[in-house]
Design a protein around this motif. Sequence first.
Motif, mmCIF file in Angstrom:
data_model
loop_
_atom_site.group_PDB
_atom_site.id
_atom_site.type_symbol
_atom_site.label_atom_id
_atom_site.label_comp_id
_atom_site.label_asym_id
_atom_site.label_seq_id
_atom_site.Cartn_x
_atom_site.Cartn_y
_atom_site.Cartn_z
ATOM 1 N N ASN A 1 0.800 -1.217 0.000
ATOM 2 C CA ASN A 1 0.000 0.000 0.000
ATOM 3 C C ASN A 1 0.843 1.283 0.000
ATOM 4 O OD1 ASN A 1 -2.795 0.988 0.069
ATOM 5 N ND2 ASN A 1 -2.202 1.879 2.047
ATOM 6 N N PRO A 2 1.922 1.395 0.812
ATOM 7 C CA PRO A 2 2.724 2.626 0.770
ATOM 8 C C PRO A 2 3.367 2.880 -0.600
ATOM 9 C CG PRO A 2 3.206 1.386 2.766
ATOM 10 C CD PRO A 2 2.386 0.490 1.887
ATOM 11 N N VAL A 3 3.862 1.823 -1.247
ATOM 12 C CA VAL A 3 4.468 1.993 -2.568
ATOM 13 C C VAL A 3 3.409 2.424 -3.583
ATOM 14 C CG1 VAL A 3 5.767 0.866 -4.412
ATOM 15 C CG2 VAL A 3 6.248 0.292 -2.030
ATOM 16 N N ALA A 4 2.217 1.836 -3.481
ATOM 17 C CA ALA A 4 1.128 2.231 -4.381
ATOM 18 C C ALA A 4 0.728 3.680 -4.142
ATOM 19 C CB ALA A 4 -0.075 1.307 -4.185
ATOM 20 N N SER A 5 0.767 4.123 -2.891
ATOM 21 C CA SER A 5 0.449 5.513 -2.581
ATOM 22 C C SER A 5 1.473 6.449 -3.210
ATOM 23 C CB SER A 5 0.404 5.711 -1.066
ATOM 24 O OG SER A 5 0.077 7.041 -0.733
ATOM 25 N N VAL A 6 2.744 6.080 -3.120
ATOM 26 C CA VAL A 6 3.795 6.855 -3.784
ATOM 27 C C VAL A 6 3.557 6.868 -5.292
ATOM 28 C CG1 VAL A 6 6.263 6.914 -4.330
ATOM 29 C CG2 VAL A 6 5.516 6.470 -1.979
ATOM 30 N N ALA A 7 3.178 5.720 -5.841
ATOM 31 C CA ALA A 7 2.918 5.635 -7.279
ATOM 32 C C ALA A 7 1.822 6.602 -7.702
ATOM 33 C CB ALA A 7 2.530 4.207 -7.651
#
Length: 461
Positions: A316-322
Amino acid sequence: MTTMTQGLPGTGVPGGGVFTGDSHALHRLVLDVRAGRVPAYASSACLAHRELAGLLDGRTERLSPSAPDSVFHREERDGRPGGRRPVPFLPKARLLTPAEQRVAAEAFARTLVTGELTSGPAAATFEAALADFTGLRTTATSSGTDGLIVALRAVGVEPGDEVIIPANSFAATENAVLACGAVPVLADVEPERHTLDPVSAGAAVTSRTRAVLPVHLYGRLADMAALRRTADAHGLRVVEDACQAIGVTGVARHSDAAVVSFNPYKNFGLTGKAGAVLTADGELAARVRAVAYHGFHPDRKNVKTEPWGLNARIDNPVASVAMGLLPGLTLKNYRRAFLAERYVTGLAELHAAGLLTLPAFTPDHAWHLFTVRVPGGPAERERIRARVREDGGVETDVYYPVLTHQQRTSLHERLFSRSRLPHTEELHTTAFQIPLHNQLSLTEQDRVIEALHAAVRTTAH
């Protein structure tokens, strides 16, 4: 819908239309800007286009290097002798701009507060946004490598099956096959594209062959129509390793699935490893989603629809950055395409004289890497690279220094000791990469061009 799979040559011709942002549209836009003309485009609602579409709506002068507030960087000379900074091949500290670093930090901080550090809403939001860009069903994964494993398993690759691949790719390609318990089988490449040769791939088919896994090397689309015909003639599945080809027109058009990567070094790079599986097939997409998360049904907790699966969904954090960085995707691809054309123009004399072989400036390319070739073999190549480094302060690279069949492990020797790949091997001895990244400045690029002219002509004499 805005798609990269539906864009066609001429998308960006005068008269505009809705900006599609795929490689054909960007290629046309580069040529238009170089010629001093930019057509009017209708606004695009696609999040991946937001930054570039905003410029096309009224600030098109910034698309040119000559504008005071150009989207291209131009560095001032420093105080060293000659005022020359070294030109790194890929500076890690510049993978994201300061503004992008702030966006990424704020996005991560928001997920940190919620405690949703594995699964969470950002993953689904990012998948929907990426689907809008690609026009394909999308499953975001924890890496491009995991995406390849998931896609191969989802199309039915089982232990003991054979999968045809090229030998001049990153190890992730062969490792994905091996992770499925399958056997990678090597075929030769087309000399001009550096990508899997459909004829050689066809010759490599046996009764155990299950799939073909072409790689869009350096960002250049393989001859997918011909590879699909080869696959169909033998009843094979096709999965594209498109990890270097985000945004290229035609990705997943002639295959069962394609896999892209968001590794920090890629055109659209994040703050960690991530990727996605793309497919137009709804049934296959459902299987991909199950295999990517332990074999579970996507809407029924811990209920399996597949016998096994991986823990391979994007965090989820990486997707948020994306999601925070996605608005700049096509602007980054535009910069790369423009810089690639500038290399082709700036080095054209060396190409015409037969002193350096350049890639053609084609619309089926994401320009993840810019690869040049020199006549004379590896000794000549290394002499030129040394001169470029020592006299010009320019760092170059041989990005994949060891071909798959030339790795010295017991497995590789057992599998590939009889492999004969003349085109792959000849390309490997003459090719190297010059700097091309999202933050490459025009000043740095001029230095690269200047250094290559000096090194190649000096070595030739």
